[in-house]
Enzyme design. Structure first.
Site, PDB file in Angstrom:
ATOM      1  N   HIS A 174     -37.321 -37.440 -27.135  1.00 41.70           N
ATOM      2  CA  HIS A 174     -37.802 -37.343 -28.919  1.00 41.70           C
ATOM      3  C   HIS A 174     -38.753 -38.394 -28.931  1.00 41.70           C
ATOM      4  CE1 HIS A 174     -33.502 -35.415 -28.492  1.00 41.70           C
ATOM      5  NE2 HIS A 174     -34.349 -34.411 -28.831  1.00 41.70           N
ATOM      6  N   TYR A 176     -38.974 -41.667 -28.115  1.00 47.91           N
ATOM      7  CA  TYR A 176     -38.574 -42.745 -28.198  1.00 47.91           C
ATOM      8  C   TYR A 176     -39.083 -43.987 -27.422  1.00 47.91           C
ATOM      9  CZ  TYR A 176     -35.007 -40.751 -31.094  1.00 47.91           C
ATOM     10  OH  TYR A 176     -34.477 -39.989 -32.265  1.00 47.91           O
ATOM     11  N   ARG A 224     -32.197 -39.687 -20.239  1.00 47.13           N
ATOM     12  CA  ARG A 224     -32.378 -38.530 -21.301  1.00 47.13           C
ATOM     13  C   ARG A 224     -33.877 -38.484 -21.535  1.00 47.13           C
ATOM     14  NH1 ARG A 224     -29.602 -34.955 -24.163  1.00 47.13           N
ATOM     15  NH2 ARG A 224     -29.824 -34.672 -26.608  1.00 47.13           N
TER      16      ARG A 224
END
Length: 652
Positions: A174, A176, A224
Site C-alpha cells: 500500500h 508504505y 506484505r
C-alpha cells in the site's frame, strides 16, 4: 458438508518449523483497541476470539518501528522493551487456542494520516515526493536515518521474538516506506539507495537482514506487498514481481494485496467494498505464486470458505487472508471445518463498522456482529434467570437481531413482521447498484433467529388487540421508518418521486432528473448511478460538502468514480426549496445564494426518513416493558439498528 469439502483450506502448512493448522489468515488490520501505543485487554480479547474460532494464522496490527512511524495517534509501538509484556500476553492468549501469531512491523514513510495533538507531522520517505491523499511533503531520509530505521526494524523483531511471537511481517504494501524505496516514481535518489532496481532494493534487503540477525533460525520473517498499486505512478505488477523474486531468499513467505494508500483511487483496495467481486485479486496473485518458490498469501475480499478453497485448489495461493470474514464471524473457520457452512455469518463488504470506524477514530466492530471489538462486554451473554414471553414487532435488522439475542438467552420470542418478507429497508438497500450483497444481512440475521428458536409471523400487522391477546411480558418495538417528505413550494407541474418509489420501480423518472440528497449517503448516490445507467441525465444535489459525505471513504470514492464515468453532475451545499414548471429551486447552504436547476422532468427526494412509532403509546398505556430500537427510535443506519437489537435482546 464438512472439512472434506475444503480439503485444501484445512490442510496444515509448515513454515520454518511452525505449522499453521489451516490456510485461513486474519491479516494485520488497525482496530483502535490498543491503548497508549500498547497492547490492551480489549485487543487481546479481540484476537483471542479469532484464535478460538479456528483461524490458522493471526497477523496482528502494525507496530511502529521508529518514532517517525506514528501514522495515526492510535498506533501500536514496538520501539521500547516496555512493549514486550503486552505482546507476550497477546501471543500466549492466541497460542492457547492453537493459532500461529505474527506481528506486522511498520513504517509508513510519507503516508501519515494525522499527527499528535492536531499538529501536522513531519514525514520521511526515500525522496521529497509528495503524497496525493494526505497532502504530505516528506523529507528525504539521509543515510544516518536509514540506518536508524533499519535498526528499528531489527529491534522490533527482537522484541516480538522475546515476546513469544512466531514471526514478523515486514509491511511494504500500500505504498508504505519499503514500497516508496522500490517505486521509481517516488525514489529519485542518486546514492546507493536509488536509481537502479538493485539500489532501490537495498533498504529492504538491509532491513530484512537486520531482522534475521536479531532473532533466531526458527523465527518466521515474511513480507506484505501490493501485487500492484493500481494507480498512476504506483508500483506495477512487473515492479512488484521483480522485487519479490529478488527478495525471496530472505523471506519465509510473501503476503499479497493490491492498492496504495497514496491516492484516493488506489486506497479503495485497502478494504475493497462490495463493488468489487469476491477474491478479485486472484489473477494477480497467481502470477507471483507461479514465479516464486516461497509460500504466497493472498488477500482481497475472500469472504467465504468456498472462495478460499477455490483459490487454493487452483494453485493461486497457499494461504488466504479472510480478515473481514473473521470480523463478521470469528467462528467461521470452526463452522467451515464442522460442515456448518449455512451457519456462517458472511461478510457483505459494507465497510461501515470496520474500516469506517477506524477512519472516524473509533474502535473496530461489524454491523452484523456488534460483539466484535466489544468482546469483554458482549462476548458472552447471560442466560435469562427465568424465561419471559417477548414480542418483537418488526422484522428488519433491528428486530431480527433483538429476537435472535433474546431467544438465545432462553426467552420465548415471537417476531411479527407486517410484510410478506423479512428485511425492512435492507430489501431496498440491496436494490441499489453494486449493493446486492447488502441483502445478506437479512439472510444472516434470519438464520440466527431460526437457530435460536424464534417464532416468526409474517404478513401480520400488530395492533392493540393482538398485544392484548398475546399478553407479552416485554415488547421490542422495531417498526422502522418511512420516507420523510417535507412540504415544499411547488406548482404541481413537475413529477416528484421519493427514493423508495424509484427503487421499487413503482414510477419511472424522466429523461432529466434532479436528486435532492439530504443525508449524503448511499441512497442518493445509488439512485444517481441507477438512473444515469438507465439513460437519464442526472444532477445530484447534495446538502453536504460532497456526495457520500457520511459513508465509508472507500465506498464513497468508488461510487464517486462510477458517477464521474456516467457523467452525473454533483452539486454540493444544496438545500431544496421548491419547484416551478421545469425548474428546481435550491439554496447554497454556505453562501445562502439561490441555485436554479432548469430543464428538469423529475425531482427525486432522498431526504431521510421519519420513524414509525405509533404503537409506543399503546404499549406504554398497558404498562408493558418497552424497548424501542433502530429507526423506530430515530432513523439512522443498519449499524445502529443491529447494535440496539443486540442490547435490547441482552437487557430484556
Amino acid at each position: 458438508m464438512n472439512a472434506k469439502a475444503f480439503p485444501h483450506l484445512f490442510t496444515p502448512l509448515t513454515i520454518r518449523g511452525t505449522t499453521l493448522r489451516n490456510r485461513i489468515m486474519s491479516t494485520g488490520h488497525d482496530t483502535l483497541l490498543p491503548h497508549g501505543g500498547h497492547v490492551s485487554d480489549d485487543y487481546i480479547a479481540y484476537q483471542e476470539a479469532r484464535a478460538r474460532g479456528g483461524a490458522g494464522l493471526i497477523v496482528t496490527q502494525v507496530a511502529g518501528v521508529h518514532e517517525t512511524a506514528r501514522y495515526t495517534a492510535h498506533l501500536l509501538m514496538a520501539t521500547d522493551d516496555d512493549c514486550i509484556p503486552g505482546f507476550r500476553k497477546l501471543a500466549e492468549a492466541c497460542h492457547a487456542h492453537g493459532a500461529v501469531v505474527i506481528s506486522q512491523l511498520f513504517h509508513p514513510g510519507r503516508e501519515i494520516m494525522e499527527g499528535a495533538n492536531g499538529l501536522l507531522a513531519v514525514s520521511y520517505s526515500a525522496s521529497a515526493v509528495p503524497n496525493e491523499r494526505f497532502k504530505m511533503m516528506p523529507r528525504a531520509m539521509d543515510k544516518a536515518m536509514i540506518d536508524e530505521v533499519v535498526r528499528g526494524y531489527a529491534d522490533a523483531a527482537r522484541r516480538m521474538w522475546q515476546a513469544g511471537f512466531d514471526g514478523v511481517e515486514f509491511v511494504g504494501s500500500h505504498g508504505y516506506l519499503p514500497a516508496q524505496f522500490l517505486n521509481p516514481s517516488v525514489n529519485l535518489r542518486t546514492d546507493d539507495y536509488g536509481g537502479s532496481p538493485e539500489n532501490r532494493l537495498r533498504f529492504l534487503q538491509e532491513a530484512l537482514a537486520a531482522m534475521r540477525a536479531a532473532t533466531d533460525g526458527n523465527f518466521i520473517i515474511g513480507m506484505r506487498l501490493s501485487a500492484s498499486e493500481r494507480d498512476e505512478g504506483g508500483l506495477t505488477i512487473e515492479d512488484a514481481l521483480q522485487a519479490s523474486c529478488a527478495l525471496q531468499e530472505q523471506l519465509d513467505y510473501l503476503s499479497l494485496t493490491v492498492g496504495t494508500s497514496a491516492t484516493l483511487g488506489g486506497a479503495v483496495h485497502i478494504t475493497a467494498p462490495m463493488n468489487f467481486p469476491a477474491a478479485y485479486v486472484a489473477p494477480e496473485v497467481a502470477r507471483f505464486k507461479k514465479a516464486l518458490t516461497i509460500p504466497v498469501f493472498a488477500t482481497g475480499r475472500i469472504n467465504q470458505p468456498q472462495e478460499a478453497e477455490g483459490m487454493l485448489a487452483r494453485g493461486e495461493a497457499d494461504v488466504c487472508g479472510m480478515t473481514r470474514a473473521l470480523i463478521c464471524d470469528p467462528v467461521m473457520p470452526n463452522k467451515a471445518e464442522a460442515g456448518q457452512v449455512d451457519d456462517i455469518r458472511a461478510c457483505i463488504g459494507c465497510n461501515q463498522a470496520c474500516i469506517h470506524h477506524f477512519h472516524k477514530g473509533l474502535s473496530i466492530s461489524c454491523i452484523q456482529h456488534p460483539e466484535t471489538g466489544r468482546e469483554l462486554r458482549f462476548g458472552t451473554k447471560p442466560q435469562a434467570a427465568s424465561p419471559r414471553k417477548i414480542m418483537v414487532i418488526g422484522g428488519g435488522p433491528a428486530g431480527l437481531k433483538a429476537a435472535a439475542t433474546a431467544a438465545g438467552r432462553g426467552h420465548d420470542v415471537t417476531l411479527y413482521e407486517a410484510a410478506a418478507q423479512l428485511g425492512g429497508q435492507a430489501l431496498l438497500a440491496q436494490l441499489l447498484p453494486h449493493r446486492a450483497e447488502f441483502g445478506g444481512i437479512v439472510t444472516n440475521l434470519a438464520g440466527e433467529c431460526l437457530r435460536a428458536g424464534v417464532k416468526i409471523v409474517k404478513g401480520q400487522i400488530v395492533d392493540a388487540a393482538l398485544i392484548d391477546e398475546t399478553a407479552p411480558d416485554a415488547v421490542i418495538l422495531a417498526t422502522g421508518a418511512v420516507p420523510y417528505l417535507p412540504d415544499i413550494e411547488t406548482d404541481g407541474e413537475m413529477q416528484i418521486l421519493n427514493a423508495w418509489e424509484v427503487l421499487r420501480r413503482e414510477a419511472r423518472a424522466g429523461a432529466r432528473v434532479v436528486i435532492a440528497d439530504w443525508r449524503a449517503d448511499w441512497i442518493g448516490m445509488g439512485l444517481a448511478e441507477m438512473l444515469a445507467a438507465d439513460g437519464s441525465n442526472v444532477r445530484l444535489a447534495v446538502n453536504a460538502p460532497m456526495a457520500g459525505d457520511t459513508i465509508p471513504y472507500y465506498v464513497r470514492d468508488t461510487m464517486l468514480g462510477n458517477l464521474h464515468r456516467l457523467g452525473v453532475e454533483v452539486i454540493p451545499y444544496a438545500r431544496l426549496y421548491g419547484t416551478q414548471d421545469d425548474t428546481v429551486f435550491m439554496q447554497h447552504t454556505a453562501s445562502q445564494e439561490p441555485i436554479m436547476l432548469e430543464g428538469v422532468d423529475s425531482l427525486v427526494l432522498s431526504l431521510g426518513h421519519r420513524p414509525q412509532d405509533a404503537l409506543q403509546g399503546v404499549i406504554r398505556a398497558r404498562g408493558i416493558e418497552l424497548y424501542q430500537i433502530g429507526d423506530a427510535m430515530t432513523p439512522r443506519t443498519a449499524e445502529e439498528a443491529v447494535f440496539e437489537g443486540m442490547t435490547a435482546g441482552t437487557s430484556v
